[in-house]
Design an enzyme around this catalytic site. Structure first.
Site, mmCIF file in Angstrom:
data_model
loop_
_atom_site.group_PDB
_atom_site.id
_atom_site.type_symbol
_atom_site.label_atom_id
_atom_site.label_comp_id
_atom_site.label_asym_id
_atom_site.label_seq_id
_atom_site.Cartn_x
_atom_site.Cartn_y
_atom_site.Cartn_z
ATOM 1 N N ARG A 35 0.836 -1.205 0.000
ATOM 2 C CA ARG A 35 0.000 0.000 0.000
ATOM 3 C C ARG A 35 0.872 1.257 0.000
ATOM 4 N NH1 ARG A 35 -2.005 3.421 -1.134
ATOM 5 N NH2 ARG A 35 -3.832 4.588 -0.478
ATOM 6 N N ASN A 119 -3.093 -10.408 -6.901
ATOM 7 C CA ASN A 119 -2.760 -10.140 -5.498
ATOM 8 C C ASN A 119 -3.837 -10.695 -4.567
ATOM 9 O OD1 ASN A 119 -0.964 -8.663 -3.527
ATOM 10 N ND2 ASN A 119 -2.938 -7.702 -3.058
ATOM 11 N N THR A 145 -16.514 -7.196 1.672
ATOM 12 C CA THR A 145 -17.176 -5.915 1.451
ATOM 13 C C THR A 145 -18.663 -6.077 1.171
ATOM 14 O OG1 THR A 145 -17.394 -4.123 -0.175
ATOM 15 C CG2 THR A 145 -16.220 -6.056 -0.898
ATOM 16 N N SER A 187 -16.969 -3.917 -9.623
ATOM 17 C CA SER A 187 -15.615 -3.562 -10.085
ATOM 18 C C SER A 187 -14.767 -4.825 -9.985
ATOM 19 C CB SER A 187 -15.006 -2.472 -9.187
ATOM 20 O OG SER A 187 -14.665 -3.029 -7.924
ATOM 21 N N TYR A 189 -12.127 -5.124 -8.235
ATOM 22 C CA TYR A 189 -11.865 -5.307 -6.795
ATOM 23 C C TYR A 189 -13.010 -6.080 -6.136
ATOM 24 C CZ TYR A 189 -12.631 -4.060 -1.929
ATOM 25 O OH TYR A 189 -12.941 -4.123 -0.592
ATOM 26 N N HIS A 190 -14.245 -5.628 -6.361
ATOM 27 C CA HIS A 190 -15.382 -6.321 -5.733
ATOM 28 C C HIS A 190 -15.483 -7.765 -6.239
ATOM 29 C CE1 HIS A 190 -16.670 -2.054 -5.044
ATOM 30 N NE2 HIS A 190 -16.905 -2.571 -3.855
ATOM 31 N N LYS A 193 -13.413 -10.055 -4.191
ATOM 32 C CA LYS A 193 -14.027 -10.376 -2.890
ATOM 33 C C LYS A 193 -15.131 -11.416 -3.075
ATOM 34 C CE LYS A 193 -11.763 -7.478 -0.203
ATOM 35 N NZ LYS A 193 -11.049 -7.794 1.015
ATOM 36 N N LEU A 247 -17.210 9.385 2.199
ATOM 37 C CA LEU A 247 -17.467 10.342 3.284
ATOM 38 C C LEU A 247 -16.177 11.036 3.736
ATOM 39 C CD1 LEU A 247 -19.238 11.740 5.314
ATOM 40 C CD2 LEU A 247 -19.235 9.680 6.716
ATOM 41 N N ARG A 249 -13.654 11.640 1.975
ATOM 42 C CA ARG A 249 -13.278 12.612 0.939
ATOM 43 C C ARG A 249 -14.079 13.904 1.073
ATOM 44 N NH1 ARG A 249 -11.106 12.128 -4.008
ATOM 45 N NH2 ARG A 249 -12.993 12.513 -5.230
ATOM 46 N N ARG A 330 -18.173 5.671 -12.769
ATOM 47 C CA ARG A 330 -18.481 4.253 -12.529
ATOM 48 C C ARG A 330 -19.657 3.811 -13.390
ATOM 49 N NH1 ARG A 330 -17.184 2.571 -6.420
ATOM 50 N NH2 ARG A 330 -15.596 4.127 -6.000
HETATM 51 N N1 LIG Z 1 -11.463 0.904 3.940
HETATM 52 C C1 LIG Z 1 -12.723 0.591 3.707
HETATM 53 O O1 LIG Z 1 -13.611 1.458 3.644
HETATM 54 C C2 LIG Z 1 -13.109 -0.862 3.532
HETATM 55 C C3 LIG Z 1 -14.460 -1.166 3.324
HETATM 56 C C4 LIG Z 1 -14.839 -2.496 3.158
HETATM 57 C C5 LIG Z 1 -13.877 -3.503 3.203
HETATM 58 N N2 LIG Z 1 -12.571 -3.181 3.401
HETATM 59 C C6 LIG Z 1 -11.592 -4.281 3.420
HETATM 60 O O2 LIG Z 1 -10.807 -4.213 4.578
HETATM 61 C C7 LIG Z 1 -9.465 -4.597 4.282
HETATM 62 C C8 LIG Z 1 -8.530 -3.514 4.768
HETATM 63 O O3 LIG Z 1 -8.857 -2.283 4.134
HETATM 64 P P1 LIG Z 1 -7.960 -1.006 4.344
HETATM 65 O O4 LIG Z 1 -8.779 0.168 4.018
HETATM 66 O O5 LIG Z 1 -7.280 -1.110 5.640
HETATM 67 O O6 LIG Z 1 -6.892 -1.208 3.143
HETATM 68 P P2 LIG Z 1 -5.360 -0.754 3.080
HETATM 69 O O7 LIG Z 1 -4.991 -0.752 1.628
HETATM 70 O O8 LIG Z 1 -5.144 0.490 3.856
HETATM 71 O O9 LIG Z 1 -4.607 -1.950 3.827
HETATM 72 C C9 LIG Z 1 -4.355 -3.188 3.244
HETATM 73 C C10 LIG Z 1 -2.992 -3.666 3.743
HETATM 74 O O10 LIG Z 1 -2.715 -4.948 3.176
HETATM 75 C C11 LIG Z 1 -1.377 -4.967 2.705
HETATM 76 N N3 LIG Z 1 -1.309 -5.937 1.596
HETATM 77 C C12 LIG Z 1 -1.959 -5.902 0.402
HETATM 78 N N4 LIG Z 1 -1.626 -6.965 -0.339
HETATM 79 C C13 LIG Z 1 -0.769 -7.711 0.402
HETATM 80 C C14 LIG Z 1 -0.070 -8.920 0.165
HETATM 81 N N5 LIG Z 1 -0.156 -9.571 -0.998
HETATM 82 N N6 LIG Z 1 0.729 -9.407 1.142
HETATM 83 C C15 LIG Z 1 0.862 -8.741 2.337
HETATM 84 N N7 LIG Z 1 0.237 -7.592 2.598
HETATM 85 C C16 LIG Z 1 -0.570 -7.073 1.629
HETATM 86 C C17 LIG Z 1 -1.085 -3.538 2.279
HETATM 87 O O11 LIG Z 1 0.291 -3.226 2.257
HETATM 88 C C18 LIG Z 1 -1.853 -2.736 3.331
HETATM 89 O O12 LIG Z 1 -1.032 -2.443 4.451
HETATM 90 C C19 LIG Z 1 -9.377 -4.816 2.784
HETATM 91 O O13 LIG Z 1 -9.351 -6.174 2.488
HETATM 92 C C20 LIG Z 1 -10.626 -4.164 2.253
HETATM 93 O O14 LIG Z 1 -11.099 -4.827 1.121
HETATM 94 C C21 LIG Z 1 -12.162 -1.880 3.571
#
Ligand SMILES: NC(=O)c1ccc[n+]([C@@H]2O[C@H](COP(=O)([O-])OP(=O)(O)OC[C@H]3O[C@@H](n4cnc5c(N)ncnc54)[C@H](O)[C@@H]3O)[C@@H](O)[C@H]2O)c1
Length: 406
Positions: A35, A119, A145, A187, A189-190, A193, A247, A249, A330
């Site tokens: 990230r 990934n 999600t 998307s 991404y979705h 999941k 939100l 943003r 989108r």
């Molecule tokens: N932020 C949101 O609003 C939200 C909403 C719904 C679901 N989620 C889910 O929650 C989880 C965390 O979200 P977030 O906002 O903290 O995301 P983020 O991108 O801030 O954190 C994800 C972390 O995972 C690490 N990572 C990614 N791929 C990796 C890999 N192959 N090996 C090791 N580490 C890896 C990244 O370096 C990062 O530190 C995600 O899976 C996301 O889909 C987030």
């Protein structure tokens, strides 16, 4: 418990590590720091100044006396190391955040689509296969999600993961089946999941893994009780057009006197949860592990739903910011309703934090404090879902085309 937090350097992962560490659990972060590399790729940075993960852990030790250990490991590319780590450490629980989580990033170009699928799907599958091989009997809690359900208005509440259906048998009678709620990802991404859900279903059924999948809404806010304890424990805060979520943003835009950018009519209804509730839900889910052989336990991890334009109006009323309606990059219905069941977390004791409780102003204050770190040219969302929309064009807040994005 000994808990492995995969993706523990991220926006939800870091405060989760602190929350669980503060409760006395032994925390191990496994993260490849991808990230942080994506920030470099995009030429952006977290609104809040984040220290290195090692420094964050050092400060936490100073503040709390508790140790959080960091292990640099790529879940999707280092299968053998992952298996070795699980074999050696045998965690009691694993929380899996480690995926590429931005829908706009996943739709930027074909390269970003391929990266996101490689990934996310490999990370999840490597983890499941390694847990079996390492004979790791941990309770796996994954962050999924709400977006897997799609956002169509069917006139019924979205259940927690499963749907009862009647299927006509060959004899003409009805057979009752329980199926995963049909996914309708919006998307790439979705979509990953949605694929994760099938992987979980298979490994729970085939290998008896104990898995909880949390279908989370959009997380807003930045501070939790622990991140407030020291300036250097501050959480990351994404504001850019790819990673910033709606939100947060709006709150940043308000803080820097930038119009609140609503895409389309703003009639999209989305599910939300505050970061403090998100970490609490993970704690609750960890305390309620399924039995071996039980189906994957699915929770809807959200506390309220709102229409995007209503949120913009709320933030505008609070801050005096103006609102600009822009073309929607989108591919989605212009308007949708969303009614979601979340009874399981309420039953387990979640006491939801709602938008009305003054936390909105806290986020605006954080944004104002670090406003000098914001690159205004990174605020517009420019990633377009399809080639045919004529919207692969970078626009200013007035909606005027700036340049084509290929
Ligand atoms: N932020 C949101 O609003 C939200 C909403 C719904 C679901 N989620 C889910 O929650 C989880 C965390 O979200 P977030 O906002 O903290 O995301 P983020 O991108 O801030 O954190 C994800 C972390 O995972 C690490 N990572 C990614 N791929 C990796 C890999 N192959 N090996 C090791 N580490 C890896 C990244 O370096 C990062 O530190 C995600 O899976 C996301 O889909 C987030």
């Amino acid at each position: 418990m000994r808990i492995a937090i995969l993706g523990g350097d991220g926006f939800v992962g870091w405060p989760t590590c602190l929350h669980l560490s503060a409760q006395g659990h032994e925390i191990h972060i496994l993260d490849n720091l991808s990230r942080r590399w994506i920030d470099t790729e995009l030429g952006v940075q977290s609104l809040t100044p984040m220290d290195s993960i090692q420094e964050r852990c050092r400060i936490w030790k100073e503040v709390s006396g508790e140790t959080i250990r960091f292990h640099l490991l790529d879940l999707s590319g280092e299968y053998e190391r992952l298996k070795g780590w699980l074999t050696e450490h045998k965690p009691d629980a694993i929380v899996h955040f480690a995926e590429q989580r931005a829908a706009p990033y996943s739709m930027k170009t074909d390269r970003h689509k391929v990266y996101t699928v490689n990934n996310n799907v490999n990370a999840t599958h490597n983890l499941l296969a390694a847990m079996v091989e390492a004979e790791c009997d941990a309770h796996l809690v994954h962050l999924g999600t709400m977006g897997v359900y799609g956002y169509s208005s069917v006139g019924a509440a979205i259940p927690e993961g499963y749907l009862d259906v009647d299927i006509e048998t060959l004899e003409g009678t009805k057979a009752r089946q329980e199926i995963l709620y049909p996914t309708k990802p919006g998307s790439v991404y979705h979509m990953t999941k949605s694929l994760d859900q099938i992987l979980f279903q298979f490994y729970a059924q085939n290998d008896g893994l104990r898995i909880t999948d949390l279908h989370q809404g959009i997380v807003w806010g930045t501070h939790t009780d622990q991140t407030r304890r020291h300036e250097q424990l501050i959480n990351r805060f994404d504001y850019d057009g790819d990673y910033g979520t709606v939100l947060n943003r709006f709150l940043i835009q308000a803080a820097i006197d930038y119009p609140l950018t609503v895409h389309g009519t703003g009639g999209q209804t989305r599910a939300f949860i505050h970061i403090q509730d998100s970490v609490r839900c993970i704690e609750l889910a960890l305390g309620d592990a399924p039995e071996h052989g039980e189906r994957v336990r699915i929770f809807n991890q959200m506390t309220e739903t709102h229409r995007v334009r209503d949120l913009a109006e709320l933030v505008s009323k609070l801050t005096g910011a103006s609102i600009k309606y822009l073309p929607n990059p989108r591919k989605e219905a212009p308007e949708n309703d969303l009614v979601v069941k979340n009874d399981q977390f309420l039953t387990l004791g979640l006491n939801p934090t709602t938008l009305a409780e003054g936390l909105l102003s806290e986020v605006v204050d954080v944004a104002k404090k670090y406003a000098h770190r914001i690159d205004r040219s990174r605020v517009p969302a420019v990633s377009a879902w399809t080639r045919d929309l004529g919207s692969r064009v970078e626009r200013d807040p007035e909606g005027k085309a700036l340049k084509s994005v290929s």
